[in-house]
Scaffold this motif. Structure first.
Motif, PDB file in Angstrom:
ATOM      1  N   ASN A 150       0.849  -1.190   0.000  1.00 19.93           N
ATOM      2  CA  ASN A 150       0.000   0.000   0.000  1.00 19.93           C
ATOM      3  C   ASN A 150       0.882   1.236   0.000  1.00 19.93           C
ATOM      4  OD1 ASN A 150      -0.644   1.808   2.731  1.00 19.93           O
ATOM      5  ND2 ASN A 150       0.411  -0.123   3.199  1.00 19.93           N
ATOM      6  N   THR A 151       0.504   2.203  -0.816  1.00 21.26           N
ATOM      7  CA  THR A 151       1.305   3.417  -0.916  1.00 21.26           C
ATOM      8  C   THR A 151       0.452   4.554  -1.447  1.00 21.26           C
ATOM      9  OG1 THR A 151       3.362   4.370  -1.783  1.00 21.26           O
ATOM     10  CG2 THR A 151       2.127   2.939  -3.263  1.00 21.26           C
ATOM     11  N   TYR A 152       0.988   5.755  -1.347  1.00 23.54           N
ATOM     12  CA  TYR A 152       0.325   6.900  -1.958  1.00 23.54           C
ATOM     13  C   TYR A 152       0.354   6.734  -3.479  1.00 23.54           C
ATOM     14  CZ  TYR A 152       0.319   9.752   2.337  1.00 23.54           C
ATOM     15  OH  TYR A 152       0.092  10.253   3.599  1.00 23.54           O
ATOM     16  N   GLU A 153      -0.757   7.078  -4.118  1.00 23.22           N
ATOM     17  CA  GLU A 153      -0.871   6.862  -5.556  1.00 23.22           C
ATOM     18  C   GLU A 153       0.239   7.566  -6.345  1.00 23.22           C
ATOM     19  OE1 GLU A 153      -4.554   7.121  -8.634  1.00 23.22           O
ATOM     20  OE2 GLU A 153      -4.002   9.008  -7.659  1.00 23.22           O
ATOM     21  N   ALA A 154       0.571   8.787  -5.993  1.00 19.10           N
ATOM     22  CA  ALA A 154       1.526   9.563  -6.778  1.00 19.10           C
ATOM     23  C   ALA A 154       2.915   8.953  -6.773  1.00 19.10           C
ATOM     24  CB  ALA A 154       1.596  11.000  -6.265  1.00 19.10           C
ATOM     25  N   ASP A 156      -0.990  12.515  -8.995  1.00 19.62           N
ATOM     26  CA  ASP A 156      -0.596  11.875 -10.254  1.00 19.62           C
ATOM     27  C   ASP A 156      -1.237  10.485 -10.333  1.00 19.62           C
ATOM     28  OD1 ASP A 156       0.561  10.598 -12.408  1.00 19.62           O
ATOM     29  OD2 ASP A 156       2.541  11.445 -12.078  1.00 19.62           O
ATOM     30  N   PRO A 157      -2.246  10.313 -11.190  1.00 18.93           N
ATOM     31  CA  PRO A 157      -2.903   9.010 -11.341  1.00 18.93           C
ATOM     32  C   PRO A 157      -2.326   8.187 -12.487  1.00 18.93           C
ATOM     33  CG  PRO A 157      -4.204  10.650 -12.476  1.00 18.93           C
ATOM     34  CD  PRO A 157      -2.977  11.369 -11.933  1.00 18.93           C
ATOM     35  N   GLY A 158      -1.133   8.527 -12.962  1.00 21.77           N
ATOM     36  CA  GLY A 158      -0.626   7.957 -14.204  1.00 21.77           C
ATOM     37  C   GLY A 158      -0.117   6.535 -14.136  1.00 21.77           C
ATOM     38  N   PHE A 159      -0.065   5.917 -12.939  1.00 25.70           N
ATOM     39  CA  PHE A 159       0.377   4.525 -12.874  1.00 25.70           C
ATOM     40  C   PHE A 159      -0.548   3.616 -13.683  1.00 25.70           C
ATOM     41  CE2 PHE A 159       0.977   0.440 -10.426  1.00 25.70           C
ATOM     42  CZ  PHE A 159       2.295   0.242 -10.812  1.00 25.70           C
ATOM     43  N   VAL A 183       0.334   0.541 -16.371  1.00 26.26           N
ATOM     44  CA  VAL A 183      -0.124  -0.829 -16.164  1.00 26.26           C
ATOM     45  C   VAL A 183      -0.858  -1.381 -17.387  1.00 26.26           C
ATOM     46  CG1 VAL A 183      -1.677  -2.273 -14.772  1.00 26.26           C
ATOM     47  CG2 VAL A 183      -0.207  -0.582 -13.666  1.00 26.26           C
ATOM     48  N   VAL A 184      -1.701  -0.584 -18.015  1.00 26.79           N
ATOM     49  CA  VAL A 184      -2.529  -1.123 -19.099  1.00 26.79           C
ATOM     50  C   VAL A 184      -1.712  -1.495 -20.329  1.00 26.79           C
ATOM     51  CG1 VAL A 184      -4.596   0.110 -18.386  1.00 26.79           C
ATOM     52  CG2 VAL A 184      -3.074   1.152 -20.061  1.00 26.79           C
ATOM     53  N   ASN A 185      -0.467  -1.067 -20.398  1.00 19.23           N
ATOM     54  CA  ASN A 185       0.354  -1.408 -21.563  1.00 19.23           C
ATOM     55  C   ASN A 185       0.983  -2.789 -21.465  1.00 19.23           C
ATOM     56  OD1 ASN A 185       0.013   0.957 -23.129  1.00 19.23           O
ATOM     57  ND2 ASN A 185       1.345   2.056 -21.723  1.00 19.23           N
ATOM     58  N   LYS A 186       0.829  -3.458 -20.340  1.00 20.52           N
ATOM     59  CA  LYS A 186       1.351  -4.825 -20.220  1.00 20.52           C
ATOM     60  C   LYS A 186       0.384  -5.800 -20.888  1.00 20.52           C
ATOM     61  CE  LYS A 186       4.390  -3.299 -19.335  1.00 20.52           C
ATOM     62  NZ  LYS A 186       5.723  -3.413 -19.928  1.00 20.52           N
ATOM     63  N   GLN A 187       0.826  -7.046 -21.030  1.00 22.51           N
ATOM     64  CA  GLN A 187      -0.033  -8.072 -21.609  1.00 22.51           C
ATOM     65  C   GLN A 187      -1.345  -8.128 -20.830  1.00 22.51           C
ATOM     66  OE1 GLN A 187       0.192 -10.200 -24.204  1.00 22.51           O
ATOM     67  NE2 GLN A 187       2.178  -9.484 -24.927  1.00 22.51           N
ATOM     68  N   ALA A 188      -2.448  -8.147 -21.560  1.00 23.22           N
ATOM     69  CA  ALA A 188      -3.757  -7.972 -20.939  1.00 23.22           C
ATOM     70  C   ALA A 188      -4.071  -9.025 -19.883  1.00 23.22           C
ATOM     71  CB  ALA A 188      -4.842  -7.978 -22.016  1.00 23.22           C
ATOM     72  N   HIS A 189      -3.655 -10.267 -20.119  1.00 24.41           N
ATOM     73  CA  HIS A 189      -4.000 -11.318 -19.163  1.00 24.41           C
ATOM     74  C   HIS A 189      -3.260 -11.171 -17.842  1.00 24.41           C
ATOM     75  CE1 HIS A 189      -0.615 -12.849 -21.622  1.00 24.41           C
ATOM     76  NE2 HIS A 189      -0.152 -13.225 -20.439  1.00 24.41           N
ATOM     77  N   LEU A 190      -2.294 -10.241 -17.768  1.00 24.18           N
ATOM     78  CA  LEU A 190      -1.494 -10.094 -16.552  1.00 24.18           C
ATOM     79  C   LEU A 190      -2.026  -9.032 -15.605  1.00 24.18           C
ATOM     80  CD1 LEU A 190       2.102 -10.154 -18.079  1.00 24.18           C
ATOM     81  CD2 LEU A 190       0.878 -12.045 -17.011  1.00 24.18           C
ATOM     82  N   PHE A 221     -18.069  10.829 -19.495  1.00 25.74           N
ATOM     83  CA  PHE A 221     -17.358   9.869 -18.640  1.00 25.74           C
ATOM     84  C   PHE A 221     -16.464  10.635 -17.675  1.00 25.74           C
ATOM     85  CE2 PHE A 221     -16.088   5.209 -18.842  1.00 25.74           C
ATOM     86  CZ  PHE A 221     -15.469   5.210 -17.612  1.00 25.74           C
ATOM     87  N   ASP A 222     -16.759  10.546 -16.393  1.00 24.16           N
ATOM     88  CA  ASP A 222     -15.944  11.192 -15.356  1.00 24.16           C
ATOM     89  C   ASP A 222     -14.964  10.149 -14.826  1.00 24.16           C
ATOM     90  OD1 ASP A 222     -15.563  13.704 -14.294  1.00 24.16           O
ATOM     91  OD2 ASP A 222     -16.736  13.332 -12.496  1.00 24.16           O
ATOM     92  N   PHE A 223     -13.668  10.392 -15.045  1.00 28.75           N
ATOM     93  CA  PHE A 223     -12.661   9.349 -14.829  1.00 28.75           C
ATOM     94  C   PHE A 223     -11.651   9.775 -13.779  1.00 28.75           C
ATOM     95  CE2 PHE A 223      -8.684   7.175 -16.529  1.00 28.75           C
ATOM     96  CZ  PHE A 223      -8.978   5.966 -15.918  1.00 28.75           C
ATOM     97  N   HIS A 224     -11.179   8.807 -13.009  1.00 32.59           N
ATOM     98  CA  HIS A 224     -10.202   9.048 -11.942  1.00 32.59           C
ATOM     99  C   HIS A 224      -8.857   9.531 -12.486  1.00 32.59           C
ATOM    100  CE1 HIS A 224      -8.037   8.238  -8.159  1.00 32.59           C
ATOM    101  NE2 HIS A 224      -7.069   7.825  -8.938  1.00 32.59           N
ATOM    102  N   GLY A 225      -8.437   9.028 -13.640  1.00 32.27           N
ATOM    103  CA  GLY A 225      -7.096   9.294 -14.149  1.00 32.27           C
ATOM    104  C   GLY A 225      -7.080  10.244 -15.326  1.00 32.27           C
ATOM    105  N   TYR A 226      -6.065  10.059 -16.177  1.00 34.09           N
ATOM    106  CA  TYR A 226      -5.939  10.903 -17.364  1.00 34.09           C
ATOM    107  C   TYR A 226      -6.980  10.507 -18.396  1.00 34.09           C
ATOM    108  CZ  TYR A 226      -1.469  12.473 -15.438  1.00 34.09           C
ATOM    109  OH  TYR A 226      -0.497  13.019 -14.634  1.00 34.09           O
ATOM    110  N   PRO A 227      -7.700  11.480 -19.002  1.00 33.75           N
ATOM    111  CA  PRO A 227      -8.789  11.152 -19.934  1.00 33.75           C
ATOM    112  C   PRO A 227      -8.365  10.282 -21.109  1.00 33.75           C
ATOM    113  CG  PRO A 227      -8.865  13.477 -19.322  1.00 33.75           C
ATOM    114  CD  PRO A 227      -7.578  12.930 -18.766  1.00 33.75           C
ATOM    115  N   SER A 228      -7.134  10.440 -21.567  1.00 38.31           N
ATOM    116  CA  SER A 228      -6.696   9.702 -22.756  1.00 38.31           C
ATOM    117  C   SER A 228      -6.749   8.194 -22.555  1.00 38.31           C
ATOM    118  CB  SER A 228      -5.270  10.114 -23.139  1.00 38.31           C
ATOM    119  OG  SER A 228      -4.368   9.868 -22.072  1.00 38.31           O
ATOM    120  N   LEU A 229      -6.669   7.738 -21.298  1.00 41.81           N
ATOM    121  CA  LEU A 229      -6.663   6.296 -21.053  1.00 41.81           C
ATOM    122  C   LEU A 229      -8.015   5.677 -21.410  1.00 41.81           C
ATOM    123  CD1 LEU A 229      -5.233   3.791 -20.112  1.00 41.81           C
ATOM    124  CD2 LEU A 229      -5.805   4.370 -17.746  1.00 41.81           C
TER     125      LEU A 229
END
Length: 561
Positions: A250-254, A305-308, A312-319, A460-468
């Motif tokens: 557990n850690t701070y998101e940023a 910074d919600p950019g983590f 993450v989404v750029n890894k293989q989807a099943h992971l 769509f109201d999103f937690h992170g960056y809209p582009s995701l």
């Protein structure tokens, strides 16, 4: 302990000194462990350190083409790079390889000599076979008590508030209590800050250094590992999982960004070992990210910074799995699911501040099973005489603060724009947005269209960056109608609602979007835009002059408009 070789020293002498130093170090470690396990003394042992000093490129060619190689930067390159064309390079290569005396080490067939074969480990002593390096062989499922015992009683309303991480922390204490040898909580001195301190009712922070009378929850043994180094914590938890056990970081998101590259390597390792038959599944790596971008009242822009998620989404989807819990009961259901999974990376985002507990425990479990769904109770029916079965607009959300603002926006529409049919969609499993052909959790096109429609505007109201969100939905039929609000890299030390307004994810901005995207709506309500903007401006003025949000914001409850 020193095992070193200076320029020109006989390598065999150095090998013998290294072997002696290694034997001495292992003996010292055995003695320290024996003393600790017997309870003899409370002294912190001085762990052995071996320093091996050798020239860079040692035993290789010392000079090539008249240029020094050994102990220079050239030793880190390819010292003999043209052996096919240069006879002198080929001669040096042969001389170099012959210096290792391969004739004595291998027979004519290339098999190792008998003297080497005798050194080969067998059975579980092999590195690839020992269960401590193939932890899936000795992994056992966690003993998980019923998380429902820690559910927030919503009493049939949508107005009860609770801290998601506080409630989860109470259940986490049960998990630690019931798994005293196979579960650890890791964090950079943020267990209390992230409201997981209920765990200290059943365990302590493990601490090997000096103990002071003023210390709190420090002990020689404990199931909480805290040190202000995300790199170290990531490595510790990876090793703990690889040896067949379980844990959470557990850690701070940023600041989880600090371990971006280490997350990448762990995900790549999972992918590379996926098809190795003898490697057994290990427990999933679970991140709990709290103190997130939308609730940093005392820290400000540096902690936003919600950019983590984008990493993450750029890894293989099943992971990868990403869960954005909208409330306390949903977090419990999400974590129960995450702690049972194997061979994935689970990223869970949940706030620590009190937020509405929107869902009962039964509703939360069903919602987590679906991954995303329409909240009919939050939507608005629109005109009673309408024939169109589809909504005029879809208000979608992912994340606790965006969910709060979305439900509040729908409530404003219910009272002030009553003819508008609004469907509220909450997404807890972010990968539901992706095509099922790309991610095992993804919706089929028919499922996505049923929820988001094929031709109605989606705000769509999103937690992170809209582009995701656009990245995940670009193949969907209605993608051109999806308008995403999210973090715009605007922040400061300010009030929670002003933080939302700075990035245009607030309820008033969402209703302004509905006025813009629903055909003819703005013309039918010519004064609505100015009214909403005035309320935004008043909320900001109040926050800037009083240092807190307006009571109309902090005191808002579902159903009051």
């Amino acid at each position: 302990m020193v095992a070193g070789g200076l320029d020109g020293e006989d390598p065999m002498k150095v090998h013998r000194r290294m072997a002696t130093a290694l034997d001495d170090a292992l003996a010292a470690i055995d003695a320290a462990q024996a003393a600790a396990r017997s309870g003899a003394g409370d002294a912190r042992p001085a762990w052995p350190l071996i320093i091996l000093r050798t020239p860079k490129g040692w035993t290789g060619p010392k000079v090539v083409d008249g240029e020094p190689v050994e102990n220079t930067w050239r030793a880190h390159q390819v010292p003999l790079d043209s052996v096919r064309e240069n006879p002198e390079h080929l001669r040096q290569l042969e001389q170099w390889l012959a210096s290792y005396d391969p004739v004595a080490l291998f027979g004519e067939s290339g098999e190792p000599a008998a003297s080497l074969a005798a050194l080969k480990p067998h059975g579980d002593a092999r590195m690839s076979a020992t269960p401590f390096a193939n932890g899936g062989r000795i992994r056992t499922d966690l003993r998980l008590s019923d998380f429902r015992a820690h559910a927030v009683d919503t009493a049939g309303s949508r107005t009860v508030t609770a801290s998601a991480t506080h409630g989860f922390g109470e259940w986490l204490a049960d998990v630690i209590r019931d798994n005293p040898d196979t579960f650890r909580l890791f964090g950079p001195d943020e267990t209390v800050s992230n409201k997981l301190d209920a765990v200290f009712e059943v365990t302590d922070r493990v601490w090997a250094a000096r103990l002071l009378d003023t210390d709190l929850n420090l002990a020689r043994s404990g199931r909480v590992t805290e040190v202000l180094s995300e790199h170290l914590l990531q490595g510790l938890l990876e090793g703990y999982l690889l040896t067949g056990r379980h844990g959470i970081l557990n850690t701070y998101e940023a600041f989880v960004h600090i371990v971006d590259s280490m997350f990448n390597q762990h995900a790549k390792w999972l992918e590379a070992t996926r098809d190795i038959e003898w490697r057994r599944p290990i427990s999933s790596f679970v991140y709990l990210l709290s103190s997130h971008v939308w609730r940093q009242d005392h820290n400000g822009f540096s902690h936003q910074d919600p950019g983590f998620l984008d990493v993450v989404v750029n890894k293989q989807a099943h992971l990868v799995r990403i869960s954005l819990a909208p409330d306390a009961n949903t977090l419990l259901a999400v974590m129960d699911k995450a702690l049972r999974d194997v061979d994935t990376v689970q990223v869970v985002i949940a706030g620590k501040q009190d937020q509405p507990a929107w869902l009962s425990m039964d509703e939360a479990e069903a919602h987590v099973q679906r991954g995303a769904g329409a909240w009919d109770w939050a939507g608005t029916p629109g005109s009673p005489d309408r024939d169109d079965p589809l909504p005029d607009v879809v208000l979608a959300c992912a994340g606790d603060v965006p969910t709060l603002e979305t439900v509040a926006a729908a409530d404003i529409i219910r009272h002030e724009l009553p003819e508008v049919n609004v469907r509220v969609v909450n997404v807890v499993d972010l990968m539901k947005l992706q095509d099922q052909r790309e991610h095992p959790h993804g919706f089929t096109d028919d499922q996505f269209d049923e929820l988001f429609t094929t031709d109605r505007p989606v705000v769509f109201d999103f937690h992170g960056y809209p582009s995701l969100v656009h990245q995940l939905t670009y193949r969907r039929h209605n993608h051109d109608n999806i308008h995403v609000r999210g973090f715009q890299e605007k922040g400061t030390t300010t009030t929670p609602f002003d933080m939302a307004m700075l990035n245009d994810i607030d309820r008033f901005k969402l209703v302004l979007d509905v006025l813009e995207y629903v055909p003819g709506l703005s013309a039918r309500h010519p004064d609505a835009k100015a009214s909403l903007q005035e309320r935004r401006d008043a909320a900001r003025e109040y926050a800037y002059t009083r240092g807190e949000d307006h009571p109309d914001i902090t005191g808002w409850e579902f159903g009051q408009g």
